[in-house]
Design an enzyme around this catalytic site. Structure first.
Site, PDB file in Angstrom:
ATOM      1  N   ASP A 116     -27.147 -30.317  41.818  1.00  0.00           N
ATOM      2  CA  ASP A 116     -27.050 -28.876  41.592  1.00  0.00           C
ATOM      3  C   ASP A 116     -28.480 -28.348  41.596  1.00  0.00           C
ATOM      4  O   ASP A 116     -29.229 -28.564  40.646  1.00  0.00           O
ATOM      5  CB  ASP A 116     -26.354 -28.622  40.245  1.00  0.00           C
ATOM      6  CG  ASP A 116     -26.282 -27.133  39.904  1.00  0.00           C
ATOM      7  OD1 ASP A 116     -26.800 -26.314  40.692  1.00  0.00           O
ATOM      8  OD2 ASP A 116     -25.706 -26.799  38.852  1.00  0.00           O
ATOM      9  N   GLU A 131     -20.893 -23.864  45.040  1.00  0.00           N
ATOM     10  CA  GLU A 131     -20.926 -24.148  43.602  1.00  0.00           C
ATOM     11  C   GLU A 131     -19.578 -23.923  42.899  1.00  0.00           C
ATOM     12  O   GLU A 131     -19.132 -24.804  42.156  1.00  0.00           O
ATOM     13  CB  GLU A 131     -22.058 -23.352  42.940  1.00  0.00           C
ATOM     14  CG  GLU A 131     -23.417 -23.952  43.302  1.00  0.00           C
ATOM     15  CD  GLU A 131     -24.595 -22.992  43.104  1.00  0.00           C
ATOM     16  OE1 GLU A 131     -24.394 -21.909  42.513  1.00  0.00           O
ATOM     17  OE2 GLU A 131     -25.705 -23.330  43.545  1.00  0.00           O
ATOM     18  N   ASP A 149     -18.804 -17.752  38.280  1.00  0.00           N
ATOM     19  CA  ASP A 149     -20.023 -18.557  38.214  1.00  0.00           C
ATOM     20  C   ASP A 149     -21.261 -17.674  38.200  1.00  0.00           C
ATOM     21  O   ASP A 149     -21.693 -17.181  39.235  1.00  0.00           O
ATOM     22  CB  ASP A 149     -20.038 -19.507  39.426  1.00  0.00           C
ATOM     23  CG  ASP A 149     -21.296 -20.378  39.481  1.00  0.00           C
ATOM     24  OD1 ASP A 149     -22.168 -20.244  38.595  1.00  0.00           O
ATOM     25  OD2 ASP A 149     -21.407 -21.192  40.417  1.00  0.00           O
ATOM     26  N   LYS A 155     -35.323 -20.340  44.092  1.00  0.00           N
ATOM     27  CA  LYS A 155     -34.052 -20.197  44.811  1.00  0.00           C
ATOM     28  C   LYS A 155     -33.839 -18.758  45.279  1.00  0.00           C
ATOM     29  O   LYS A 155     -33.183 -18.514  46.288  1.00  0.00           O
ATOM     30  CB  LYS A 155     -32.917 -20.622  43.884  1.00  0.00           C
ATOM     31  CG  LYS A 155     -31.569 -20.819  44.558  1.00  0.00           C
ATOM     32  CD  LYS A 155     -30.602 -21.447  43.572  1.00  0.00           C
ATOM     33  CE  LYS A 155     -29.205 -21.600  44.131  1.00  0.00           C
ATOM     34  NZ  LYS A 155     -28.304 -22.217  43.124  1.00  0.00           N
TER      35      LYS A 155
END
Lengths: 620, 170
Positions: free
Chosen positions: A25, A184, A206, A87
């Protein structure tokens, strides 16, 4: 039976050899790695017992890098060279780089993707991410005691093509073989679904550090089918921190802060936010310019009202996904919460109110994605147990379109189409003797090209010169199981394969990635050779094993001559594999691959023909 | 690559059980999906992607009745050229205009839009029954083609209503 001899003395691999594979992850705030050992998924800790690796990379003068907790500690003392939340910059160009990141770092606009200026020069977000992945790879190899066959890396479902490609490039730079890019929320559903043997329609909410995803999945008889996905790839826990930081600064009535104090303020805001998960109020130490702090009291109510707008922003994609899936709130069996930011009580309350039921939070929201990825990696690596028969059908999150006259978009693949998916489109020339044309591919839901994200411009060259409208060029847009686009073109009337030059609007070119790989080993040529050799050996091993398995199952599909050709190629690769020259191994791999291409196609034909006959029907 | 019906081992008919299609689709994907071949050779991975793409395309086309009818007609040599061939009966054209007006009037009114959507769905149901008869029993290609064109209009109208409802949602 020459074929059977192949898997005899000395050469055979154990029939149920466990191949080492991990799920990673790669998060905005934290990253972690998990694997399946003894049939159970587990997160792998570092040597101090910590599982979460802060996604922070610090570049030091002299070229060394520090990753994780130690880097995080230097955030306020060396803010420009300590990169957090990278990210948010993955696959981002100069125009769409996150404004928060722009304020925090010295960003340089470069072709394809922004670069971050550091003490050792400009670094691309791909390289920064690769540093994080390298640490996790080393952690996994050390704790599992061997080379990894591959990894599943998770990405936000709402990541577009450029962001996905950037993630895959980062893994390549880190020396990881990417088995799959996994969305994800889908990873979280796997972690939950397999645990509970659930059936029905589930929603995954999420909210990570920098991205928000919402997916609706149907789980039935071992099939995970994503029905719709939506989200906001620039909305996450970071945004809550920033709002709170801004408010704290105003309350403390301080002068404008410098870069270092600003970062200290942000991390204090994060700490306060986390404390408010359990406490009704918290005292924050707000840094002042030139040192010193001023204390400010924050209550949960204040934090809630400050950030209510962000919570509401999360509900828009939720409604959109429900509409796309033609579902009502009542159709949803349960909602799963994923991501550290879903710990915020007012966010949980909003989700509960919207869905009319308390969400699932049984699995630690920080770990659930890595666990799901590890389970998927284990299966993809070929470690599937006989009773483990599940299938994942995921979708493309954003529509794919082409630019037409007047800057309009013609959609060719709609969002939420199950991947892999392809679309062929025919084009023609509009001038006599025209030998080239350009095609612009965009991703997004809006009608104007300028409102969508430009993915790539394709130049079709080598079209045979014909009168206007006579040439018919068939262009195939293929999206693979990683959600990545590739393009092929063919002129129909003459059968000439047109040359396709891909100019990605974002991302790094293959040459750039190759150069970065080389640069990484500048000081360690031996190291590079050793790694290349090891990688080729792993590849060779994998191919030999796969081919032998295929032969054991379907040797009858081959003529004697074909079988002998494959035989010879395997034998050659077995010999080459023992050598020390990675190029020799690579060449032998290519020979064997070529020798088995037809065989692979025939095997698949056979599998399809028998798909609905015999006992296999009962197993579904 | 096989035609869509053979791929799923289903009879080439308009009448099709959704559950049978779904089961067949899952069965085929279970054999060919790239996830089953992630650890195999590149050749096998490429073939798997092609087959899985084909299965997704076939499933998408057969799942939607109008797409399914178009596919059946194409296999019988009748292409629906929706853009150029708009010949429809006078009565249906009048009906179209009436619907368009109704959608315009209902704009901004969620319950009126939803009522209209239900009316459309009911009429579509009747047309689909007619289409099944025209394709499976009578093999009347011309009549089938006209029904398909009508249903395409209905689909478009329904997506306009959906868009109007989505705007109200936000």
């Amino acid at each position: 039976m020459a074929l059977l001899q192949l898997s005899e003395p000395g050469e055979s691999t154990a029939p149920h050899q466990h191949r080492l594979a991990v799920g990673i992850d790669l998060g905005t705030t934290n990253s972690l790695v998990a694997t399946v050992r003894h049939s159970l998924p587990e997160c792998l800790p570092d040597d101090t017992g910590r599982i979460l690796l802060p996604s922070v990379v610090r570049y030091l003068r002299g070229g060394a890098t520090v990753v994780g907790t130690e880097a995080l500690a230097a955030e306020s003392t060396d803010p420009r060279n300590t990169i957090a939340s990278v990210k948010r910059l993955m696959g981002r160009g100069p125009v769409d780089a996150d404004p928060g990141m722009r304020a925090r770092y010295d960003l340089v606009d470069a072709a394809g993707m922004v670069r971050i200026n550091t003490v050792i020069g400009p670094r691309s977000p791909v390289e920064v991410s690769a540093e994080i992945l390298k640490v996790l790879r080393a952690r996994a190899e050390e704790s599992l005691g061997g080379d990894l066959i591959g990894a599943v890396i998770t990405v936000p479902a709402y990541f577009d093509d450029a962001q996905r490609q950037a993630t895959k490039d980062a893994a390549r730079l880190a020396g990881l073989n990417v088995l799959r890019l996994l969305n994800e929320p889908t990873a979280a559903a796997i972690a939950y679904g397999l645990d509970e043997a659930a059936e029905g329609i589930y929603a995954v909410f999420d909210l990570g550090g920098g991205t928000f995803d919402f997916s609706i999945l149907r789980l039935s008889r071992g099939v995970f089918e994503v029905m719709a996905t939506s989200g906001d790839s620039a909305l996450g826990g970071d945004d809550f921190d920033e709002l709170l930081a801004h408010w704290l600064h105003k309350q403390a009535a301080g002068a404008d802060l410098d870069c270092g104090a600003n970062r200290a303020l942000l991390s204090e805001a994060r700490r306060a936010k986390e404390a408010l998960t359990t406490d009704a109020s918290v005292v924050a130490k707000v840094p002042q310019l030139g040192g010193g702090v001023r204390t400010v009291n924050v209550t949960a109510e204040v934090f809630q009202s400050l950030t209510q707008g962000l919570v509401e922003r999360c509900l828009q994609p939720v409604k959109k996904a429900l509409r796309d899936a033609v579902l009502k709130v009542a159709d949803i069996e349960a909602v799963v919460l994923v991501g550290g930011a879903t710990r915020m009580p007012h966010l949980r309350a909003a989700v509960k109110t919207f869905f009319g039921r308390a969400p699932f939070t049984d699995i630690d929201p920080d770990k659930v994605v890595a666990i799901g990825a590890a389970v998927q990696a284990n299966v993809l690596a070929g470690n599937r147990r006989a009773d483990e028969d599940w299938l994942l059908l995921d979708v493309i999150p954003l529509s794919l379109g082409l630019e037409t006259m007047g800057g309009l978009v013609e959609k060719i693949v709609p969002r939420n189409a199950t991947i892999p998916v392809a679309k062929a489109q025919e084009f023609t020339t509009f001038k006599d003797g025209q030998t080239a044309m350009s095609i612009h591919v965009v991703q997004g839901e809006r009608e104007l090209v300028s409102d969508c994200r430009s993915l790539a411009r394709f130049e079709l060259r080598g079209i045979p010169p014909l009168v206007a409208g006579a040439a018919r060029i068939r262009v195939t847009f293929q999206i693979d199981a990683d959600g990545l686009l590739s393009v092929a073109a063919r002129e129909q009337t003459t059968g000439i394969e047109a040359n396709v030059t891909v100019k990605p609007s974002y991302g790094l070119s293959d040459d750039e990635v190759a150069n970065m790989l080389k640069a990484g080993f500048e000081h360690a040529t031996d190291d590079m050779k050793a790694r290349a050799l090891r990688e080729q050996k792993v590849d060779a091993e994998r191919l030999i094993e796969a081919t032998r398995q295929a032969l054991a199952e379907d040797a009858d599909l081959l003529s004697l001559a074909e079988a002998q050709r494959i035989d010879t190629a395997i034998a050659a690769l077995v010999v080459a594999r023992e050598g020390v020259d990675h190029l020799v191994i690579k060449a032998a791999i290519e020979v064997l691959s070529a020798a088995t291409a037809d065989f692979a196609a025939r095997r698949m034909d056979k599998a399809i023909r028998t798909a609905l006959t015999g006992s296999r029907v009962d197993s579904l | 690559m096989q035609d869509y019906f053979s791929l799923f081992h289903l009879p080439e008919k308009f009448d099709l059980h959704r559950a049978a299609l779904e089961a067949a689709y899952r069965n085929v994907q279970a054999q060919v999906h790239p996830d089953r071949f992630a650890h195999r050779s590149e050749a096998e991975r490429r073939v798997a992607m092609q087959w899985a793409t084909h299965a997704n395309e076939a499933y998408r086309a057969l799942r939607n009745p109008v797409e399914r009818a178009r596919y059946l007609l194409a296999r019988r040599g009748m292409e629906i050229d929706a853009e150029r061939n708009t010949a429809m009966s006078h009565a249906f054209l009048m009906q179209q205009m009436a619907w368009r007006e109704a959608v315009e009037e209902a704009a901004g009114n969620a319950s009126a839009l939803q009522r209209l959507e239900q009316d459309l769905q009911r009429d579509e149901g009747v047309m689909l029954d007619d289409l099944q008869h025209a394709l499976d029993d009578a093999n009347d290609l011309a009549a089938s083609a006209e029904l398909v064109r009508r249903l395409m209009f209905m689909e478009k109208l329904r997506s306009e209503i959906d868009d109007a409802l989505a705007v109200l949602d936000n």
